[in-house]
Design a protein around this motif. Sequence first.
Motif, mmCIF file in Angstrom:
data_model
loop_
_atom_site.group_PDB
_atom_site.id
_atom_site.type_symbol
_atom_site.label_atom_id
_atom_site.label_comp_id
_atom_site.label_asym_id
_atom_site.label_seq_id
_atom_site.Cartn_x
_atom_site.Cartn_y
_atom_site.Cartn_z
ATOM 1 N N UNK A 106 0.842 -1.195 0.061
ATOM 2 C CA UNK A 106 0.048 0.083 -0.065
ATOM 3 C C UNK A 106 1.062 1.215 -0.071
ATOM 4 N N UNK A 107 1.844 1.359 0.828
ATOM 5 C CA UNK A 107 2.931 2.368 0.821
ATOM 6 C C UNK A 107 3.359 2.695 -0.633
ATOM 7 N N UNK A 108 3.942 1.606 -1.346
ATOM 8 C CA UNK A 108 4.455 1.762 -2.701
ATOM 9 C C UNK A 108 3.403 1.852 -3.688
ATOM 10 N N UNK A 109 2.060 1.796 -3.296
ATOM 11 C CA UNK A 109 1.065 2.197 -4.353
ATOM 12 C C UNK A 109 0.865 3.615 -4.245
ATOM 13 N N UNK A 110 0.811 4.132 -2.959
ATOM 14 C CA UNK A 110 0.739 5.484 -2.583
ATOM 15 C C UNK A 110 1.884 6.278 -3.116
ATOM 16 N N UNK A 111 3.016 5.696 -2.927
ATOM 17 C CA UNK A 111 4.313 6.427 -3.729
ATOM 18 C C UNK A 111 4.244 6.536 -5.237
ATOM 19 N N UNK A 112 3.830 5.560 -5.886
ATOM 20 C CA UNK A 112 3.722 5.617 -7.163
ATOM 21 C C UNK A 112 2.645 6.617 -7.836
ATOM 22 N N UNK A 113 1.553 6.711 -7.058
ATOM 23 C CA UNK A 113 0.602 7.848 -7.366
ATOM 24 C C UNK A 113 1.109 9.167 -7.106
ATOM 25 N N UNK A 115 17.716 2.192 -7.601
ATOM 26 C CA UNK A 115 16.963 3.427 -8.562
ATOM 27 C C UNK A 115 17.284 4.587 -7.650
ATOM 28 N N UNK A 116 17.529 5.662 -8.623
ATOM 29 C CA UNK A 116 17.774 6.891 -7.964
ATOM 30 C C UNK A 116 16.097 7.589 -7.767
ATOM 31 N N UNK A 117 15.199 7.153 -8.352
ATOM 32 C CA UNK A 117 13.951 7.601 -8.523
ATOM 33 C C UNK A 117 13.023 7.337 -7.127
ATOM 34 N N UNK A 118 13.249 6.276 -6.548
ATOM 35 C CA UNK A 118 12.535 5.954 -5.529
ATOM 36 C C UNK A 118 13.308 5.071 -4.592
ATOM 37 N N UNK A 119 12.952 4.974 -3.467
ATOM 38 C CA UNK A 119 13.340 4.166 -2.186
ATOM 39 C C UNK A 119 12.594 2.768 -2.205
ATOM 40 N N UNK A 120 13.230 1.832 -2.282
ATOM 41 C CA UNK A 120 12.466 0.506 -2.461
ATOM 42 C C UNK A 120 12.072 0.102 -1.129
#
Length: 404
Positions: free
Chosen positions: A38-45, A285-290
Amino acid sequence: MTDFVGRNRLWARLNTAVAHHADHLATPIAVVDLDAFDANAADLARRAAGKPVRVASKSLRVPALIERALAHPGFAGVLAYTLREALVLHERGVSDDIVVAYPTVDRGALVDLVQSPAAAAAVTLMVDDVAHLDVVDSVRSSKAVQVRIALDVDAGLRLGNQHVGPKRSPLYDASAVAELARTVVARDGFRLVGVMTYEGQVAGVPDDVPTQRARSLVVRRLKQASVAQLDVRRRAIVEALRPVADLEFFNAGGSGSVESTVADPSVTEVAAGSGLLVPGLFDHYQSFAPRPAAFFGLRVSRKPSPTLATVHGGGLVASGAAGDDRLPLPWAPPGLHLTGLEGAGEVQTPLTGHPAAMLTIGDLVWFRHAKSGELFEHVNHVHLVSGEEIVETVPSYRGLGHAH
Protein backbone atom coordinates in the motif's frame (compact mmCIF):
# COMPACT_ATOMS: atom_id res chain seq x y z
CA MET A 1 13.88 -1.85 4.73
CA THR A 2 17.38 -2.64 3.53
CA ASP A 3 19.08 -2.31 6.93
CA PHE A 4 19.96 -5.34 9.05
CA VAL A 5 17.68 -4.31 11.93
CA GLY A 6 14.70 -3.92 9.64
CA ARG A 7 15.35 -7.24 7.94
CA ASN A 8 15.65 -9.04 11.27
CA ARG A 9 12.33 -7.51 12.30
CA LEU A 10 10.85 -8.67 9.01
CA TRP A 11 12.13 -12.19 9.66
CA ALA A 12 10.46 -12.25 13.08
CA ARG A 13 7.25 -10.70 11.74
CA LEU A 14 6.83 -13.10 8.81
CA ASN A 15 7.69 -16.08 11.00
CA THR A 16 5.04 -14.99 13.50
CA ALA A 17 2.48 -14.48 10.73
CA VAL A 18 2.86 -18.00 9.39
CA ALA A 19 3.42 -19.73 12.75
CA HIS A 20 -0.26 -20.54 13.31
CA HIS A 21 -0.47 -22.08 9.84
CA ALA A 22 2.96 -23.72 9.75
CA ASP A 23 1.71 -27.29 9.54
CA HIS A 24 -0.44 -26.52 6.51
CA LEU A 25 1.77 -24.25 4.39
CA ALA A 26 3.81 -25.99 1.72
CA THR A 27 6.99 -24.28 0.61
CA PRO A 28 7.71 -22.07 -1.12
CA ILE A 29 5.46 -19.95 1.10
CA ALA A 30 4.63 -16.85 -0.93
CA VAL A 31 3.65 -13.77 1.06
CA VAL A 32 2.93 -10.14 0.27
CA ASP A 33 3.41 -7.49 2.93
CA LEU A 34 0.29 -5.36 2.46
CA ASP A 35 1.72 -2.50 4.49
CA ALA A 36 4.63 -2.17 2.06
CA PHE A 37 2.37 -2.81 -0.95
CA ASP A 38 0.00 0.00 0.00
CA ALA A 39 2.87 2.38 0.74
CA ASN A 40 4.38 1.59 -2.66
CA ALA A 41 1.03 2.21 -4.37
CA ALA A 42 0.70 5.59 -2.70
CA ASP A 43 4.25 6.46 -3.71
CA LEU A 44 3.64 5.51 -7.35
CA ALA A 45 0.54 7.70 -7.44
CA ARG A 46 2.52 10.58 -5.92
CA ARG A 47 5.29 10.16 -8.48
CA ALA A 48 2.73 10.11 -11.30
CA ALA A 49 1.70 13.65 -10.33
CA GLY A 50 -1.96 13.35 -11.28
CA LYS A 51 -1.66 11.19 -14.38
CA PRO A 52 -3.35 7.77 -14.08
CA VAL A 53 -1.23 4.72 -13.27
CA ARG A 54 -2.22 1.67 -15.33
CA VAL A 55 -1.46 -1.55 -13.43
CA ALA A 56 1.02 -3.79 -15.27
CA SER A 57 -0.49 -7.17 -14.43
CA LYS A 58 2.58 -9.13 -15.55
CA SER A 59 4.29 -7.83 -12.44
CA LEU A 60 1.53 -9.07 -10.11
CA ARG A 61 -0.28 -12.15 -11.55
CA VAL A 62 -2.65 -12.27 -8.59
CA PRO A 63 -6.18 -10.90 -9.24
CA ALA A 64 -6.64 -9.80 -5.62
CA LEU A 65 -3.46 -7.70 -5.81
CA ILE A 66 -4.49 -6.14 -9.13
CA GLU A 67 -7.84 -5.22 -7.57
CA ARG A 68 -6.10 -3.83 -4.49
CA ALA A 69 -3.88 -1.62 -6.64
CA LEU A 70 -6.87 -0.40 -8.68
CA ALA A 71 -8.64 0.55 -5.46
CA HIS A 72 -5.89 3.05 -4.65
CA PRO A 73 -6.43 6.67 -5.72
CA GLY A 74 -4.49 7.47 -8.89
CA PHE A 75 -4.75 3.99 -10.45
CA ALA A 76 -6.95 3.21 -13.47
CA GLY A 77 -7.00 0.32 -15.90
CA VAL A 78 -4.85 -2.76 -16.47
CA LEU A 79 -1.94 -3.37 -18.81
CA ALA A 80 -2.18 -7.13 -19.45
CA TYR A 81 0.41 -9.31 -21.14
CA THR A 82 -1.75 -11.92 -22.88
CA LEU A 83 -5.20 -11.74 -24.39
CA ARG A 84 -6.33 -14.84 -22.47
CA GLU A 85 -5.30 -13.14 -19.25
CA ALA A 86 -7.22 -10.00 -20.26
CA LEU A 87 -10.34 -12.07 -20.94
CA VAL A 88 -10.07 -13.75 -17.54
CA LEU A 89 -9.65 -10.41 -15.74
CA HIS A 90 -12.67 -9.00 -17.57
CA GLU A 91 -14.77 -12.08 -16.85
CA ARG A 92 -13.87 -11.89 -13.14
CA GLY A 93 -14.87 -8.22 -13.05
CA VAL A 94 -11.38 -6.99 -12.17
CA SER A 95 -11.47 -4.22 -14.81
CA ASP A 96 -13.39 -3.04 -17.84
CA ASP A 97 -10.36 -1.16 -19.21
CA ILE A 98 -7.66 -3.64 -20.18
CA VAL A 99 -4.89 -2.98 -22.70
CA VAL A 100 -2.94 -6.03 -23.89
CA ALA A 101 0.66 -4.84 -23.97
CA TYR A 102 1.93 -7.27 -26.61
CA PRO A 103 0.53 -8.27 -30.04
CA THR A 104 -1.42 -11.51 -29.92
CA VAL A 105 -1.56 -14.35 -32.44
CA ASP A 106 -3.64 -16.56 -30.14
CA ARG A 107 -6.52 -17.42 -32.48
CA GLY A 108 -8.50 -19.25 -29.81
CA ALA A 109 -8.48 -16.21 -27.54
CA LEU A 110 -9.29 -13.93 -30.47
CA VAL A 111 -12.36 -16.04 -31.24
CA ASP A 112 -13.54 -15.51 -27.66
CA LEU A 113 -12.91 -11.77 -27.98
CA VAL A 114 -14.75 -11.17 -31.25
CA GLN A 115 -17.71 -13.27 -30.09
CA SER A 116 -18.20 -11.15 -26.98
CA PRO A 117 -19.29 -7.53 -27.49
CA ALA A 118 -18.72 -6.87 -23.77
CA ALA A 119 -15.13 -8.17 -23.85
CA ALA A 120 -14.39 -6.38 -27.12
CA ALA A 121 -15.55 -3.11 -25.55
CA ALA A 122 -13.27 -3.61 -22.54
CA VAL A 123 -10.09 -5.00 -24.12
CA THR A 124 -7.65 -3.19 -26.39
CA LEU A 125 -5.27 -5.16 -28.61
CA MET A 126 -1.73 -4.02 -29.37
CA VAL A 127 -0.42 -4.13 -32.95
CA ASP A 128 2.69 -2.99 -34.76
CA ASP A 129 2.08 -4.67 -38.13
CA VAL A 130 -0.80 -5.12 -40.57
CA ALA A 131 -0.31 -8.88 -40.12
CA HIS A 132 -1.71 -8.57 -36.60
CA LEU A 133 -4.95 -7.21 -38.05
CA ASP A 134 -5.01 -10.08 -40.54
CA VAL A 135 -4.87 -12.60 -37.69
CA VAL A 136 -7.93 -11.01 -36.08
CA ASP A 137 -9.84 -11.05 -39.35
CA SER A 138 -8.92 -14.68 -39.95
CA VAL A 139 -11.04 -15.82 -36.99
CA ARG A 140 -14.25 -13.89 -37.61
CA SER A 141 -16.96 -14.17 -40.19
CA SER A 142 -18.60 -10.90 -39.21
CA LYS A 143 -17.16 -7.50 -38.39
CA ALA A 144 -20.16 -6.36 -36.41
CA VAL A 145 -18.06 -6.31 -33.24
CA GLN A 146 -15.40 -3.62 -33.38
CA VAL A 147 -11.97 -4.51 -32.04
CA ARG A 148 -10.13 -1.81 -30.14
CA ILE A 149 -6.57 -1.26 -31.34
CA ALA A 150 -3.48 0.51 -29.97
CA LEU A 151 -0.15 0.97 -31.72
CA ASP A 152 3.07 -0.18 -30.07
CA VAL A 153 5.84 2.22 -31.07
CA ASP A 154 9.51 1.45 -30.46
CA ALA A 155 10.83 3.66 -27.67
CA GLY A 156 14.51 2.70 -27.86
CA LEU A 157 17.34 5.20 -27.93
CA ARG A 158 19.03 5.51 -31.31
CA LEU A 159 22.65 6.63 -31.38
CA GLY A 160 23.77 6.40 -35.00
CA ASN A 161 23.36 2.75 -35.95
CA GLN A 162 23.06 1.67 -32.30
CA HIS A 163 19.70 0.84 -30.71
CA VAL A 164 19.51 0.86 -26.90
CA GLY A 165 16.38 -0.60 -25.38
CA PRO A 166 13.91 -3.49 -25.73
CA LYS A 167 13.63 -4.98 -29.22
CA ARG A 168 9.88 -4.63 -29.61
CA SER A 169 8.13 -2.80 -32.42
CA PRO A 170 9.31 -2.12 -35.99
CA LEU A 171 7.48 1.21 -35.80
CA TYR A 172 9.80 4.11 -35.07
CA ASP A 173 9.34 7.18 -37.25
CA ALA A 174 6.15 9.21 -36.96
CA SER A 175 5.46 8.69 -40.66
CA ALA A 176 5.45 4.90 -40.28
CA VAL A 177 3.19 5.16 -37.22
CA ALA A 178 0.76 7.36 -39.11
CA GLU A 179 0.73 5.01 -42.09
CA LEU A 180 -0.29 2.03 -39.93
CA ALA A 181 -2.80 4.22 -38.10
CA ARG A 182 -4.48 5.14 -41.38
CA THR A 183 -4.66 1.44 -42.29
CA VAL A 184 -6.35 0.62 -38.98
CA VAL A 185 -8.85 3.46 -39.31
CA ALA A 186 -9.73 2.53 -42.90
CA ARG A 187 -10.21 -1.14 -42.09
CA ASP A 188 -13.71 -2.30 -41.24
CA GLY A 189 -14.15 -3.82 -37.79
CA PHE A 190 -11.30 -1.99 -36.05
CA ARG A 191 -11.10 1.18 -33.97
CA LEU A 192 -7.83 2.95 -33.19
CA VAL A 193 -7.88 4.16 -29.58
CA GLY A 194 -4.32 4.43 -28.27
CA VAL A 195 -0.56 4.37 -28.52
CA MET A 196 2.10 2.83 -26.32
CA THR A 197 5.83 3.54 -26.06
CA TYR A 198 7.68 1.47 -23.45
CA GLU A 199 11.12 2.90 -22.70
CA GLY A 200 12.55 -0.17 -20.99
CA GLN A 201 16.07 1.24 -21.13
CA VAL A 202 14.84 3.96 -18.75
CA ALA A 203 12.16 2.18 -16.73
CA GLY A 204 13.79 -1.21 -16.26
CA VAL A 205 17.52 -0.61 -15.69
CA PRO A 206 18.98 0.17 -12.23
CA ASP A 207 20.98 3.40 -12.24
CA ASP A 208 22.38 3.64 -8.70
CA VAL A 209 24.13 0.34 -7.97
CA PRO A 210 26.69 0.83 -5.15
CA THR A 211 29.11 -1.75 -6.58
CA GLN A 212 28.82 -0.36 -10.12
CA ARG A 213 29.38 3.37 -9.80
CA ALA A 214 30.95 3.91 -13.23
CA ARG A 215 28.33 1.80 -15.00
CA SER A 216 25.52 3.55 -13.13
CA LEU A 217 26.82 6.92 -14.31
CA VAL A 218 26.76 5.70 -17.92
CA VAL A 219 23.23 4.33 -17.45
CA ARG A 220 22.00 7.66 -16.07
CA ARG A 221 23.45 9.53 -19.04
CA LEU A 222 21.85 7.09 -21.49
CA LYS A 223 18.54 7.55 -19.69
CA GLN A 224 18.79 11.33 -19.98
CA ALA A 225 19.54 11.07 -23.69
CA SER A 226 16.68 8.64 -24.19
CA VAL A 227 14.15 10.83 -22.37
CA ALA A 228 15.17 13.85 -24.44
CA GLN A 229 14.92 11.91 -27.71
CA LEU A 230 11.57 10.41 -26.76
CA ASP A 231 10.10 13.78 -25.89
CA VAL A 232 10.72 14.93 -29.46
CA ARG A 233 9.52 11.70 -31.08
CA ARG A 234 6.35 11.42 -29.02
CA ARG A 235 5.43 14.99 -29.90
CA ALA A 236 5.95 14.20 -33.59
CA ILE A 237 3.82 11.04 -33.28
CA VAL A 238 0.98 12.92 -31.60
CA GLU A 239 1.03 15.54 -34.36
CA ALA A 240 1.09 12.87 -37.07
CA LEU A 241 -1.87 11.02 -35.54
CA ARG A 242 -4.00 14.06 -34.74
CA PRO A 243 -5.72 14.19 -38.17
CA VAL A 244 -6.05 10.37 -38.28
CA ALA A 245 -7.84 9.45 -35.04
CA ASP A 246 -9.05 10.85 -31.76
CA LEU A 247 -6.99 8.77 -29.33
CA GLU A 248 -8.16 7.84 -25.84
CA PHE A 249 -4.71 7.28 -24.35
CA PHE A 250 -0.96 7.53 -24.86
CA ASN A 251 0.61 4.98 -22.51
CA ALA A 252 4.29 4.94 -21.61
CA GLY A 253 6.90 4.20 -19.01
CA GLY A 254 7.20 1.88 -16.05
CA SER A 255 7.98 1.85 -12.33
CA GLY A 256 11.55 3.04 -12.81
CA SER A 257 10.69 5.99 -15.07
CA VAL A 258 7.48 7.42 -13.64
CA GLU A 259 8.73 10.97 -13.12
CA SER A 260 10.34 11.42 -16.54
CA THR A 261 7.43 9.69 -18.29
CA VAL A 262 4.64 11.80 -16.79
CA ALA A 263 6.69 14.97 -17.39
CA ASP A 264 6.21 14.40 -21.13
CA PRO A 265 3.03 16.31 -22.12
CA SER A 266 2.30 13.79 -24.89
CA VAL A 267 1.83 10.99 -22.36
CA THR A 268 -1.62 10.62 -20.77
CA GLU A 269 -0.92 7.65 -18.47
CA VAL A 270 2.00 5.66 -17.07
CA ALA A 271 2.23 1.90 -16.55
CA ALA A 272 3.61 0.42 -13.34
CA GLY A 273 3.67 -2.94 -11.63
CA SER A 274 7.10 -3.85 -10.31
CA GLY A 275 7.06 -0.77 -8.11
CA LEU A 276 4.20 -2.29 -6.11
CA LEU A 277 6.19 -5.38 -5.02
CA VAL A 278 9.78 -4.13 -5.58
CA PRO A 279 11.73 -7.27 -6.57
CA GLY A 280 15.50 -7.56 -6.34
CA LEU A 281 16.17 -5.95 -9.71
CA PHE A 282 14.45 -2.76 -8.52
CA ASP A 283 16.62 -2.08 -5.49
CA HIS A 284 19.00 0.47 -6.97
CA TYR A 285 17.14 3.35 -8.60
CA GLN A 286 17.69 7.03 -7.96
CA SER A 287 14.02 7.76 -8.55
CA PHE A 288 12.52 5.91 -5.59
CA ALA A 289 13.35 4.17 -2.31
CA PRO A 290 12.57 0.44 -2.40
CA ARG A 291 10.07 -1.12 -0.01
CA PRO A 292 10.21 -4.86 -0.74
CA ALA A 293 6.71 -6.32 -0.45
CA ALA A 294 6.90 -9.87 -1.88
CA PHE A 295 8.79 -12.76 -0.29
CA PHE A 296 8.95 -16.53 -0.40
CA GLY A 297 9.87 -18.72 2.54
CA LEU A 298 11.87 -21.96 2.45
CA ARG A 299 12.67 -24.27 5.35
CA VAL A 300 16.10 -25.38 6.44
CA SER A 301 16.25 -29.10 5.68
CA ARG A 302 19.95 -29.82 6.28
CA LYS A 303 22.98 -28.62 8.21
CA PRO A 304 25.95 -29.87 6.14
CA SER A 305 28.29 -28.19 8.64
CA PRO A 306 27.96 -25.91 11.68
CA THR A 307 28.42 -22.87 9.41
CA LEU A 308 26.11 -23.92 6.55
CA ALA A 309 22.33 -24.15 6.31
CA THR A 310 20.62 -25.80 3.36
CA VAL A 311 17.01 -24.97 2.50
CA HIS A 312 14.76 -27.23 0.46
CA GLY A 313 14.19 -25.86 -3.06
CA GLY A 314 15.05 -22.30 -4.01
CA GLY A 315 15.69 -22.39 -7.76
CA LEU A 316 13.24 -19.63 -8.61
CA VAL A 317 15.43 -17.90 -11.18
CA ALA A 318 14.15 -14.88 -13.09
CA SER A 319 13.81 -14.61 -16.84
CA GLY A 320 16.08 -12.50 -19.00
CA ALA A 321 19.80 -12.55 -19.72
CA ALA A 322 21.41 -15.11 -17.41
CA GLY A 323 23.45 -13.62 -14.58
CA ASP A 324 23.78 -13.35 -10.82
CA ASP A 325 21.17 -10.58 -10.75
CA ARG A 326 18.53 -13.13 -11.87
CA LEU A 327 19.01 -15.30 -8.79
CA PRO A 328 16.75 -15.04 -5.73
CA LEU A 329 18.07 -12.99 -2.83
CA PRO A 330 18.30 -14.57 0.66
CA TRP A 331 16.77 -11.67 2.57
CA ALA A 332 15.75 -12.51 6.11
CA PRO A 333 17.57 -13.13 8.33
CA PRO A 334 20.11 -10.75 6.75
CA GLY A 335 23.67 -11.77 6.05
CA LEU A 336 23.00 -15.04 4.19
CA HIS A 337 24.51 -15.72 0.78
CA LEU A 338 24.18 -18.27 -2.00
CA THR A 339 27.24 -20.39 -2.67
CA GLY A 340 29.17 -19.94 -5.89
CA LEU A 341 29.10 -23.63 -6.76
CA GLU A 342 25.41 -24.47 -6.26
CA GLY A 343 23.62 -21.13 -6.39
CA ALA A 344 19.84 -21.51 -6.11
CA GLY A 345 18.97 -25.16 -6.69
CA GLU A 346 15.82 -26.93 -7.76
CA VAL A 347 15.80 -29.22 -4.71
CA GLN A 348 18.28 -27.60 -2.34
CA THR A 349 20.04 -24.29 -1.81
CA PRO A 350 23.02 -24.12 0.58
CA LEU A 351 23.47 -20.80 2.38
CA THR A 352 26.55 -19.29 3.94
CA GLY A 353 27.06 -16.22 6.13
CA HIS A 354 27.01 -15.69 9.86
CA PRO A 355 23.24 -16.37 10.39
CA ALA A 356 23.66 -19.85 8.88
CA ALA A 357 25.32 -21.01 12.09
CA MET A 358 22.27 -20.15 14.20
CA LEU A 359 19.68 -21.64 11.86
CA THR A 360 18.33 -25.08 12.77
CA ILE A 361 16.45 -27.69 10.79
CA GLY A 362 12.87 -26.52 10.20
CA ASP A 363 13.64 -22.79 10.44
CA LEU A 364 12.31 -20.49 7.72
CA VAL A 365 14.51 -18.35 5.49
CA TRP A 366 12.80 -15.63 3.47
CA PHE A 367 13.90 -14.77 -0.07
CA ARG A 368 13.06 -12.12 -2.64
CA HIS A 369 12.58 -12.97 -6.30
CA ALA A 370 14.63 -10.98 -8.79
CA LYS A 371 11.62 -10.06 -10.96
CA SER A 372 8.16 -9.01 -9.94
CA GLY A 373 5.26 -11.34 -10.65
CA GLU A 374 7.29 -14.36 -11.70
CA LEU A 375 7.36 -15.63 -8.13
CA PHE A 376 3.64 -16.32 -8.31
CA GLU A 377 3.97 -18.64 -11.30
CA HIS A 378 5.48 -21.11 -8.79
CA VAL A 379 2.64 -21.13 -6.25
CA ASN A 380 -1.11 -21.64 -6.20
CA HIS A 381 -1.79 -19.36 -3.25
CA VAL A 382 -0.41 -16.10 -1.90
CA HIS A 383 -0.69 -15.16 1.76
CA LEU A 384 -1.42 -11.49 2.41
CA VAL A 385 0.22 -10.26 5.60
CA SER A 386 -0.56 -7.15 7.60
CA GLY A 387 1.53 -6.56 10.68
CA GLU A 388 2.11 -10.01 12.17
CA GLU A 389 -0.96 -11.75 10.74
CA ILE A 390 -2.04 -13.45 7.56
CA VAL A 391 -5.25 -11.55 6.86
CA GLU A 392 -6.19 -13.38 3.65
CA THR A 393 -4.98 -16.17 1.39
CA VAL A 394 -5.74 -15.61 -2.29
CA PRO A 395 -5.15 -17.58 -5.51
CA SER A 396 -2.51 -16.70 -8.06
CA TYR A 397 -3.16 -17.09 -11.80
CA ARG A 398 -1.65 -20.56 -11.45
CA GLY A 399 -3.98 -21.35 -8.58
CA LEU A 400 -6.92 -20.40 -10.77
CA GLY A 401 -5.67 -22.67 -13.55
CA HIS A 402 -4.56 -19.76 -15.70
CA ALA A 403 -0.77 -19.96 -15.63
CA HIS A 404 0.69 -17.72 -18.30
